[in-house]
Scaffold this active site. Sequence first.
Site, PDB file in Angstrom:
ATOM      1  N   GLY A 149       0.839  -1.198   0.000  1.00  0.00           N
ATOM      2  CA  GLY A 149       0.000   0.000   0.000  1.00  0.00           C
ATOM      3  C   GLY A 149       0.876   1.251   0.000  1.00  0.00           C
ATOM      4  O   GLY A 149       1.827   1.343   0.767  1.00  0.00           O
TER       5      GLY A 149
ATOM      6  N   ARG B  98       0.902  -5.336  -6.529  1.00  0.00           N
ATOM      7  CA  ARG B  98       1.048  -6.644  -5.884  1.00  0.00           C
ATOM      8  C   ARG B  98       1.510  -7.602  -6.980  1.00  0.00           C
ATOM      9  O   ARG B  98       1.165  -7.434  -8.138  1.00  0.00           O
ATOM     10  CB  ARG B  98      -0.305  -7.068  -5.281  1.00  0.00           C
ATOM     11  CG  ARG B  98      -0.898  -5.982  -4.388  1.00  0.00           C
ATOM     12  CD  ARG B  98      -1.792  -6.499  -3.298  1.00  0.00           C
ATOM     13  NE  ARG B  98      -2.557  -5.433  -2.638  1.00  0.00           N
ATOM     14  CZ  ARG B  98      -2.042  -4.625  -1.709  1.00  0.00           C
ATOM     15  NH1 ARG B  98      -0.773  -4.747  -1.352  1.00  0.00           N
ATOM     16  NH2 ARG B  98      -2.786  -3.679  -1.152  1.00  0.00           N
TER      17      ARG B  98
ATOM     18  N   ASP C   9       5.240  -5.171   5.851  1.00  0.00           N
ATOM     19  CA  ASP C   9       5.777  -6.505   6.173  1.00  0.00           C
ATOM     20  C   ASP C   9       5.656  -7.474   5.001  1.00  0.00           C
ATOM     21  O   ASP C   9       6.510  -8.337   4.790  1.00  0.00           O
ATOM     22  CB  ASP C   9       5.134  -7.078   7.450  1.00  0.00           C
ATOM     23  CG  ASP C   9       3.618  -6.953   7.436  1.00  0.00           C
ATOM     24  OD1 ASP C   9       2.975  -7.226   8.454  1.00  0.00           O
ATOM     25  OD2 ASP C   9       3.090  -6.551   6.375  1.00  0.00           O
TER      26      ASP C   9
ATOM     27  N   THR D 246       4.265   2.388   5.428  1.00  0.00           N
ATOM     28  CA  THR D 246       2.848   2.017   5.470  1.00  0.00           C
ATOM     29  C   THR D 246       2.150   2.936   6.460  1.00  0.00           C
ATOM     30  O   THR D 246       2.735   3.283   7.492  1.00  0.00           O
ATOM     31  CB  THR D 246       2.626   0.557   5.930  1.00  0.00           C
ATOM     32  OG1 THR D 246       1.226   0.359   6.210  1.00  0.00           O
ATOM     33  CG2 THR D 246       3.415   0.205   7.186  1.00  0.00           C
TER      34      THR D 246
ATOM     35  N   ASP E 172      -0.148   2.175   8.350  1.00  0.00           N
ATOM     36  CA  ASP E 172      -0.672   1.402   9.488  1.00  0.00           C
ATOM     37  C   ASP E 172       0.193   1.475  10.734  1.00  0.00           C
ATOM     38  O   ASP E 172      -0.287   1.197  11.832  1.00  0.00           O
ATOM     39  CB  ASP E 172      -0.825  -0.086   9.101  1.00  0.00           C
ATOM     40  CG  ASP E 172      -1.756  -0.258   7.930  1.00  0.00           C
ATOM     41  OD1 ASP E 172      -1.697  -1.326   7.281  1.00  0.00           O
ATOM     42  OD2 ASP E 172      -2.519   0.670   7.639  1.00  0.00           O
TER      43      ASP E 172
ATOM     44  N   ASP F 205       2.287  -0.577  11.746  1.00  0.00           N
ATOM     45  CA  ASP F 205       2.254  -1.891  12.419  1.00  0.00           C
ATOM     46  C   ASP F 205       3.523  -2.704  12.165  1.00  0.00           C
ATOM     47  O   ASP F 205       3.477  -3.920  12.009  1.00  0.00           O
ATOM     48  CB  ASP F 205       1.042  -2.688  11.928  1.00  0.00           C
ATOM     49  CG  ASP F 205       1.062  -2.873  10.406  1.00  0.00           C
ATOM     50  OD1 ASP F 205       0.238  -3.668   9.896  1.00  0.00           O
ATOM     51  OD2 ASP F 205       1.909  -2.222   9.746  1.00  0.00           O
TER      52      ASP F 205
ATOM     53  N   ARG G 259      -5.555  -1.744   8.844  1.00  0.00           N
ATOM     54  CA  ARG G 259      -5.543  -3.207   8.664  1.00  0.00           C
ATOM     55  C   ARG G 259      -5.858  -3.862  10.009  1.00  0.00           C
ATOM     56  O   ARG G 259      -6.937  -3.609  10.556  1.00  0.00           O
ATOM     57  CB  ARG G 259      -4.211  -3.675   8.087  1.00  0.00           C
ATOM     58  CG  ARG G 259      -4.332  -5.018   7.346  1.00  0.00           C
ATOM     59  CD  ARG G 259      -2.997  -5.486   6.815  1.00  0.00           C
ATOM     60  NE  ARG G 259      -2.528  -4.700   5.695  1.00  0.00           N
ATOM     61  CZ  ARG G 259      -2.884  -4.906   4.431  1.00  0.00           C
ATOM     62  NH1 ARG G 259      -3.744  -5.842   4.154  1.00  0.00           N
ATOM     63  NH2 ARG G 259      -2.392  -4.173   3.457  1.00  0.00           N
TER      64      ARG G 259
HETATM   65  O1  F6P Z   1      -1.765  -1.273   4.551  1.00  0.00           O
HETATM   66  C1  F6P Z   1      -2.273  -0.022   4.204  1.00  0.00           C
HETATM   67  C2  F6P Z   1      -3.760  -0.124   3.958  1.00  0.00           C
HETATM   68  O2  F6P Z   1      -4.248   1.145   3.635  1.00  0.00           O
HETATM   69  C3  F6P Z   1      -4.542  -0.689   5.120  1.00  0.00           C
HETATM   70  O3  F6P Z   1      -4.733   0.261   6.165  1.00  0.00           O
HETATM   71  C4  F6P Z   1      -5.813  -1.081   4.421  1.00  0.00           C
HETATM   72  O4  F6P Z   1      -6.549  -2.060   5.125  1.00  0.00           O
HETATM   73  C5  F6P Z   1      -5.256  -1.667   3.107  1.00  0.00           C
HETATM   74  O5  F6P Z   1      -4.025  -1.012   2.869  1.00  0.00           O
HETATM   75  C6  F6P Z   1      -6.153  -1.457   1.916  1.00  0.00           C
HETATM   76  O6  F6P Z   1      -5.549  -2.201   0.855  1.00  0.00           O
HETATM   77  P1  F6P Z   1      -5.900  -1.844  -0.683  1.00  0.00           P
HETATM   78  O7  F6P Z   1      -5.280  -0.509  -0.980  1.00  0.00           O
HETATM   79  O8  F6P Z   1      -5.266  -2.966  -1.457  1.00  0.00           O
HETATM   80  O9  F6P Z   1      -7.390  -1.799  -0.782  1.00  0.00           O
END
Ligand code: F6P
Length: 327
Positions: free
Chosen positions: A14, A75, A106, A129, A131, A133, A175
């Site tokens: 992300g 991805r 991660d 990120t 998050d 985390d 997340r």
């Molecule tokens: O990891 C960053 C994040 O924004 C999370 O907070 C969220 O759950 C996820 O990515 C969303 O993923 P995507 O952008 O693939 O929808």
Amino acid sequence: MKKIKKIAVMTSGGDAPGMNAAIRSVVRACAFYNVECVGIYRGYQGMIDGDFKTFSARSVNNIIQKGGTILKSARSLEFRTKEGRKKAFSKLKKENVDGLVVIGGDGSFTGAVIFNKEFNFPIIGIPGTIDNDIYGTTHTLGYDTALNTVVESIDKIRDTASSHNRLFFVEVMGRDAGFIALNAGIGAGAEEILIPEEDLGLERLLQSLQKSRRAGKSSSIVVVAEGDKTGKNVFELADYVEKNLPEYEVRVSVLGHMQRGGSPTCFDRVLASRLGVKSVELLLDGKTNLMVGLINNEVVTTVLEKAIEGKHIVNTELLRVSDIITI
Ligand code: F6P
């Protein structure tokens, strides 16, 4: 250890505000140390596709203030295969790249560890990120910017909530972690904060909202982390409260991907600049398999496997603070 002459940088997972500032820092540090630098577009998939571009110090002008990532992110299912990783390795060798900086979370670091094991390829990770985390750093790139975006958004929601005496449930990203919800919730003065790390239960939520009402609060904000464990999504939570507390008029706001955008705060720009320089210096020192991070405002390193397996624990003491100041 082979002398590093050409470093590649990529963003993966992300996107997060500050990634461009980190790219800029890696490229500029390479120029400073007279090392060539290559940008890899679209993360590991771009590595497999050989989607590379030489970057000079001037290539990263005017990007420090930009959200997102000029190198894009993607991805890659193919990189999860040994064949795919072999293709990626062959493209790096063809480009004479001998060191890699991966800016991501991660998941991106997991790919980096496998790649390093299979090809003994020097890799340094920068935690990017929103998050927050990731073990081994108090701040990941983008987290501070996301906090401020969420606080500004909730401040706006509070205007309409108080104008209509409404209760708002605001869902935020993160997340499976509650860092954004907990800190932005306190920063925005939320009456309740629901995070995955501490499931206080629905009964307690009702009691807290009734207490707020009795305390004379005509409107309230409940911040809900998307990974929250109440077993109800934010819309079901709102319905549940509306049914049990009919005196409340309830609305829901899901902040979504706007939390991932925006110009990085100064904090994130400085963090990115520090981590980018350190990652290049580690590679030039012959180091590998490390993540750079910030602890007590010092740049530190953590073994990548540890950064992946470790747990960055939310400071639940902040929940106690929140309980007190929302009396
Ligand atoms: O990891 C960053 C994040 O924004 C999370 O907070 C969220 O759950 C996820 O990515 C969303 O993923 P995507 O952008 O693939 O929808």
